[in-house]
Design an enzyme around this catalytic site. Structure first.
Site, PDB file in Angstrom:
ATOM      1  N   GLU A 269      29.581  34.281   1.654  1.00 22.81           N
ATOM      2  CA  GLU A 269      30.383  35.218   2.437  1.00 22.81           C
ATOM      3  C   GLU A 269      30.209  34.965   3.932  1.00 22.81           C
ATOM      4  OE1 GLU A 269      30.844  40.078   3.071  1.00 22.81           O
ATOM      5  OE2 GLU A 269      29.072  39.255   2.061  1.00 22.81           O
ATOM      6  N   LYS A 331      39.437  40.632   0.874  1.00 19.13           N
ATOM      7  CA  LYS A 331      38.608  41.604   0.166  1.00 19.13           C
ATOM      8  C   LYS A 331      39.316  42.950   0.021  1.00 19.13           C
ATOM      9  CE  LYS A 331      33.899  43.467   0.143  1.00 19.13           C
ATOM     10  NZ  LYS A 331      32.630  43.629   0.905  1.00 19.13           N
ATOM     11  N   CYS A 383      30.990  40.124  -1.892  1.00 15.54           N
ATOM     12  CA  CYS A 383      29.909  41.096  -1.761  1.00 15.54           C
ATOM     13  C   CYS A 383      29.948  42.113  -2.894  1.00 15.54           C
ATOM     14  CB  CYS A 383      29.986  41.762  -0.387  1.00 15.54           C
ATOM     15  SG  CYS A 383      28.554  42.772   0.029  1.00 15.54           S
TER      16      CYS A 383
END
Length: 503
Positions: A269, A331, A383
């Site tokens: 990430e 995301k 995440c």
């Protein structure tokens, strides 16, 4: 055991009952990673059920709230590391904020106790209380964007109860564990006069054990995909410093020199700590390396774009696939405070923790196609998106392989990264798919379709983890039906318990 139950009968009628519930909630995380003492979870839930016996709705609600508070105060203690060590927040204020988070999350437990007493559900408590617990887990997985952490079932990933995961997801495992805990105490209290509890206990473990080795998807071992997961171990305090931008990219490029030629080279990430338009030259050189060696290159990178329907620029936490790969993913589930600030006009600038770098991201669209990697469809998760059971269930249906990139450096050596990794293992079991997990400083790993760790890199080291994954064909029952069957089942259990309680 009879003496222990007698003591509980005395305690549950005293002011000490909520305090005992608080302790039981605090014990619950011991059943999760890194310790995985799952018998402690069974004990905590079982004693909690005993405390709720014959209580008024109001008192049962207070006991239930105390249990939830203890669970989140201990289980979410990793937030202190993020707030104090990396958020520049003082210890007293960090503790106060953790207390606030625990108090808010415990609200999900408040109606549990009230309904349990008000609807007189204890007659079939080994079915009804676990059903209420699971409905609470489901609610907190999506309400107010969700915080799907500390679910009971995660601690049972290495037990026969994990066999329920491909059918009913983590919620089915939590339900089986809850039934086991409450049924055990019912059997200890009533002995052979509790045939329903005996049957329920036996079925959850025997059927789970029979289901556990079943492979619900077909793993194509004829098409191995070689992977290199690059772990840069960039100091968290330097992550977004301007003087570290080019240095960070160079560290990852140097680690990847010997990896070109592998099918997939994965960076974690935000491995490139600048927006994509700022990194065009570096990306062009990296993609050239990937193309020359016929490798797919996948990396986390922030992305900025102009949206004509809104005012200003939109910022995304993204994953891009290049080389012999294609696609861009934004995301969908953002971390409160870390990636967006709720009530930003009020909180921004109030304390240092609300001014973390890169905390103004936008939400990615719900419908996004998987990335393409060497002609394989790969569903990406950034995440703590991997912690959302229904999100993974939905996006994994069109994918052969799953990938998750993260930076758990925010949580140091706390229990947070271990808890996070256990969720990744459960997602592999639920979906019957291999998962590659790339992180900045751990836990970087390769998981098989049963959630077993195939390979794992040492934490807090600058290294590359190499291995192979295999594409999956077909869907598990959980992927096909999602959460609906377990919600219906919980509803039926509550209806049955309510009818029994009225007799």
């Amino acid at each position: 055991m009879k003496r222990f139950l007698t003591l509980l009968d005395a305690l549950r009628l005293t002011p000490a009952a909520p305090w005992l519930a608080l302790l039981l909630g605090a014990l619950m995380p011991l059943g999760l990673a890194p310790l995985d003492w799952w018998p402690v979870s069974l004990l905590a839930i079982g004693v909690f059920a005993e405390l709720l016996r014959d209580q008024t709705p109001g008192r049962a609600a207070r006991i239930s709230y105390a249990f939830g508070y203890g669970l989140w105060a201990h289980g979410g203690s990793w937030l202190l590391v993020s707030m104090h060590d990396y958020g520049n927040t003082s210890w007293p204020l960090s503790l106060l904020l953790l207390a606030f988070v625990a108090g808010v999350m415990a609200l999900f437990f408040l109606p549990l106790g009230w309904l349990y007493a008000r609807l007189r559900l204890q007659r079939l408590g080994w079915l009804t209380l676990p059903a209420l617990l699971v409905l609470g887990e489901w609610l907190r997985s999506w309400l107010f964007t969700g915080f799907p952490w500390l679910m009971l079932g995660y601690g049972f990933i290495d037990t026969p109860l994990a066999g329920w995961a491909p059918l009913l997801g983590i919620y089915g495992v939590s339900l089986a564990a809850g039934i086991s805990a409450v049924a055990l105490f019912s059997i200890w209290r009533h002995g052979k006069q509790a045939p329903g509890a005996i049957i329920a206990l036996a079925l959850t473990w025997v059927v789970g054990g029979l289901l556990n080795p079943i492979s619900w998807t077909r793993i194509d071992t004829s098409q191995p995909v070689s992977v290199s997961l690059v772990q840069g171990n960039i100091p968290q305090e330097s992550k977004w410093a301007l003087e570290w931008r080019d240095k960070t990219v160079k560290i990852y490029r140097d680690l990847s020199v010997s990896e070109w030629g592998r099918d997939l080279v994965l960076w974690p990430e935000a491995a490139i700590p600048m927006f994509a338009h700022e990194a065009q030259d570096a990306l062009a050189m990296i993609e050239n390396d990937a193309l020359k060696s016929r490798s797919a290159f996948v990396t986390g990178i922030p992305f900025a774009t102009w949206n004509s329907t809104r005012t200003g620029v939109l910022f995304y936490n993204s994953i891009a696939a290049m080389g012999d790969g294609f696609g861009l993913y934004h995301k969908q589930q953002l971390v409160p405070i870390g990636e967006y600030i709720p009530f930003e006009s009020w909180l921004r600038g109030a304390i240092p923790f609300f001014d973390l770098p890169m905390s103004s991201f936008s939400w990615g669209p719900a419908e996004q196609p998987p990335l393409t990697v060497k002609n394989h469809a790969m569903a990406p998760f950034i995440c703590y998106e991997i912690a959302y059971p229904s999100l993974v269930q939905r996006l994994s249906r069109d994918a052969d392989i799953l990938a998750t990139v993260s930076n758990d450096g925010w949580f140091g050596r706390s229990i947070g990264p271990e808890q996070h990794f256990e969720m990744v293992r459960m997602r592999a079991k639920e979906t019957g798919r291999y998962i590659v997990r790339g992180t900045n400083n751990g836990i970087t790993a390769i998981l098989d379709d049963h959630g077993r760790v195939v390979a794992e890199a040492p934490r807090f080291t600058r290294t590359v983890l190499r291995g192979e994954v295999y594409p999956a064909r077909g869907l598990t029952p959980w992927q096909r039906a999602g959460v609906t069957p377990v919600l219906v089942l919980c509803g039926l259990l509550l209806l049955l318990g309510w009818r029994q309680g009225r007799q």
